[in-house]
Design a protein around this motif. Structure first.
Motif, PDB file in Angstrom:
ATOM      1  N   GLN A   9      46.720  11.517  28.668  1.00 16.85           N
ATOM      2  CA  GLN A   9      48.190  12.184  29.187  1.00 16.85           C
ATOM      3  C   GLN A   9      48.612  13.150  27.665  1.00 16.85           C
ATOM      4  N   GLN A  22      59.127  12.595  32.550  1.00 17.41           N
ATOM      5  CA  GLN A  22      57.677  13.395  32.983  1.00 17.41           C
ATOM      6  C   GLN A  22      56.130  13.326  32.293  1.00 17.41           C
ATOM      7  N   ARG A  24      52.098  14.003  32.199  1.00 15.65           N
ATOM      8  CA  ARG A  24      50.764  15.589  32.328  1.00 15.65           C
ATOM      9  C   ARG A  24      50.291  14.933  32.053  1.00 15.65           C
ATOM     10  N   SER A  41      48.093  17.454  36.630  1.00  8.29           N
ATOM     11  CA  SER A  41      48.928  16.535  37.654  1.00  8.29           C
ATOM     12  C   SER A  41      49.656  16.295  36.597  1.00  8.29           C
ATOM     13  N   ARG A  42      50.860  16.139  36.917  1.00  8.93           N
ATOM     14  CA  ARG A  42      51.660  15.339  37.085  1.00  8.93           C
ATOM     15  C   ARG A  42      53.003  14.400  37.803  1.00  8.93           C
ATOM     16  N   HIS A  43      53.524  13.314  37.275  1.00 11.79           N
ATOM     17  CA  HIS A  43      54.233  12.729  37.755  1.00 11.79           C
ATOM     18  C   HIS A  43      55.244  12.477  37.076  1.00 11.79           C
ATOM     19  N   VAL A  44      56.671  11.790  37.890  1.00 12.83           N
ATOM     20  CA  VAL A  44      57.632  12.103  36.912  1.00 12.83           C
ATOM     21  C   VAL A  44      58.371   9.953  37.111  1.00 12.83           C
ATOM     22  N   GLN A  49      63.036   3.224  38.191  1.00 12.25           N
ATOM     23  CA  GLN A  49      62.436   3.160  38.709  1.00 12.25           C
ATOM     24  C   GLN A  49      61.192   2.122  37.725  1.00 12.25           C
ATOM     25  N   TYR A  51      58.325   1.183  35.973  1.00  8.92           N
ATOM     26  CA  TYR A  51      57.257   1.750  35.260  1.00  8.92           C
ATOM     27  C   TYR A  51      56.105   0.764  34.462  1.00  8.92           C
ATOM     28  N   GLU A  54      52.664   1.903  34.140  1.00 10.10           N
ATOM     29  CA  GLU A  54      51.782   3.316  33.152  1.00 10.10           C
ATOM     30  C   GLU A  54      51.766   2.337  31.614  1.00 10.10           C
TER      31      GLU A  54
END
Length: 80
Positions: A9, A22, A24, A41-44, A49, A51, A54
């Motif tokens: 990351q 965000q 990446r 790739s990315r995610h938000v 939400q 997490y 993560e």
């Protein structure tokens, strides 16, 4: 000839009034220590939400940034 896949990351940003996080992710393919391919790739993660899946670093950032006030603001904005 040894191939290795490295996933990191490499960028974590906090954006917007409701502190969306965000993330990446960089995926590199290395051959004998030399990069032969890479991609992103990315995610938000929005306030409120889940997490829990993560990385520890992203969880720590979300825990600090996503206060009850920020979550309430995000939920109110999403309801409009």
């Amino acid at each position: 000839m040894a191939l290795e896949k490295i996933i990191t990351q490499d960028k974590i940003e906090i954006v917007g009034p409701y502190k969306s996080v965000q993330v990446r992710t960089c995926t590199q393919v290395m051959e004998d220590g030399v990069e032969v391919s890479s991609g992103y790739s990315r995610h938000v993660i929005i306030a409120g939400q889940d997490y829990s899946n993560e990385s520890p670093e992203v969880r720590a950032i979300c825990a600090v940034m996503h206060t009850p006030e920020i979550i309430a603001g995000q939920q109110a904005a999403s309801a409009i």
